[in-house]
Design an enzyme around this catalytic site. Sequence first.
Site, short mmCIF file in Angstrom:
data_model
loop_
_atom_site.label_atom_id
_atom_site.label_comp_id
_atom_site.label_asym_id
_atom_site.label_seq_id
_atom_site.Cartn_x
_atom_site.Cartn_y
_atom_site.Cartn_z
N ASP A 188 88.63 34.65 46.88
CA ASP A 188 87.76 34.92 48.03
C ASP A 188 87.39 33.52 48.54
OD1 ASP A 188 86.22 37.48 49.20
OD2 ASP A 188 84.80 35.83 49.25
N LYS A 213 83.56 42.65 42.14
CA LYS A 213 83.50 41.34 42.81
C LYS A 213 82.85 40.34 41.87
CE LYS A 213 84.64 39.65 46.85
NZ LYS A 213 85.59 40.16 47.85
N1 GLU Z 1 88.53 38.86 48.34
C1 GLU Z 1 89.41 39.74 49.03
C2 GLU Z 1 88.63 40.86 49.68
O1 GLU Z 1 87.53 40.65 50.12
C3 GLU Z 1 90.58 40.19 48.20
C4 GLU Z 1 90.25 40.88 46.91
C5 GLU Z 1 91.47 41.14 46.03
O2 GLU Z 1 92.59 40.84 46.41
O3 GLU Z 1 91.23 41.65 44.93
O4 GLU Z 1 89.09 41.96 49.84
#
Ligand code: GLU
Length: 455
Positions: A175, A135
């Site tokens: 996100d 992340k």
């Molecule tokens: N931010 C999204 C999540 O919390 C998607 C992450 C992604 O697609 O890599 O899962």
Amino acid sequence: MSESSAALAAQNYVESIYGQVVSRNPNEPEFHQAVQEFLHSLVPVLTEHPKYQEHGILERLVEPERMVSFRVPWVDDRGQVQVNRGFRVQFNSTLGPYKGGIRFHPSVYGGIVKFLGFEQIFKNSLTGLPIGGGKGGSDFDPKGRSEQEVMRFTQSFMTELYRHIGPDADVPAGDIGVGAREIGYMFGQYKRIRGGHEAGILTGKGVLYGGSLGRTEATGYGCVYFVQEMLAAKGSSFDGKRVIVSGSGNVSVYAMEKAQQLGAHVIACSDSNGYIYDPDGISVEIVKQLKERDRLRISEYVKFRPGAIYQEGCSGIWQLPCDIALPCATQNELDLEAAQTLLRNGVQAIGEGANMPCTLEAMEFFVERGVSFGPAKAANAGGVAVSALEMSQNSMRLSWTFEEVDAKLQEIMKNIYTRSVQAADEYGVSGNLVAGANIAGFLKVADAMIAQGIV
Ligand code: GLU
């Protein structure tokens, strides 16, 4: 060891790990919360299988493989130098390249990035697809910034991030605060620095240059598909149900859209200033125009719908009577008091579209009272699942139709539901999908970690 002393030993082990996390990561309450919820679920697994303790799996899982923090300098429209802080946590690469979004929001700091990265390990495991957990983010606040400022900031962010990522190493996505626009700018900057078109470097790209059809809708649609499974298990459905969906970003909008397609009556949504209640049913088209196209506040909605009401403050949304609540805004937006009110008003099911939107107390309350509860790791995994499908399409240099992607998404959400139910049954916590999702997500990562040795 007798069964009860094994359970006690497992409980003590989990508590000692939690204690280490708290002392090693001071002042990071969101990270502590995510770890606490997760570890608590594992006691029956650790009681039955001492191998996880012998291999130090928990000790390794709670420590990110790598965490970078960097300076993001940029120049605003007044010609002034601004400095933000950027992060990327590469939490666990056991199942595949680190995978997880990037959040731009003033609340972002190390603890938020770690909580999100930790969740992502098990969410990604649950999808059944080959992706590890990561992340990133920045404390940059896009609100009130011009298009040019957002572009300059985002390019500067990628100017540092590029050296840490790669299509087989770490694949970021969006996100909160990072949508198609920001992904586009990041992709452009990465391409410029690297001098090649590596489509698999980011997901959530525009469909014009390597994005997947259905990725925009995936998290919201997936959350509704998951709740649909929970409802079906109780002989119920979305048809005719009153639904509240907090937030008005990408997750919320497509959760509302899918719930409506399934016959639900969606009566309220929100943003960080307040919520709207529309007794005639929320017009998703208007919300899309306001939030996606014009980047305005949700309060503007009532100008287009005279029957609707706007209320300042977003937590009041949980006071409205409903059958199904889908918290799709942000972490800890639904506390114990809100949970008690929802239950008093007859709520039957909760689906967490955001990451950790319910506090620990609210979540425990719903589970104890037998409300169908779809935890974030399972219920919002649709977004990252379709990101992994985007990676597959990029590798093949082919693209699937919307219908193909949507059918795969439905299948994935069904499997996540089934696996969570089965894991809960197997470890004596039937009906508790919080525990079931944590256990099912954990087992795959833990067994693969054992297979890969002490790394
Ligand atoms: N931010 C999204 C999540 O919390 C998607 C992450 C992604 O697609 O890599 O899962």
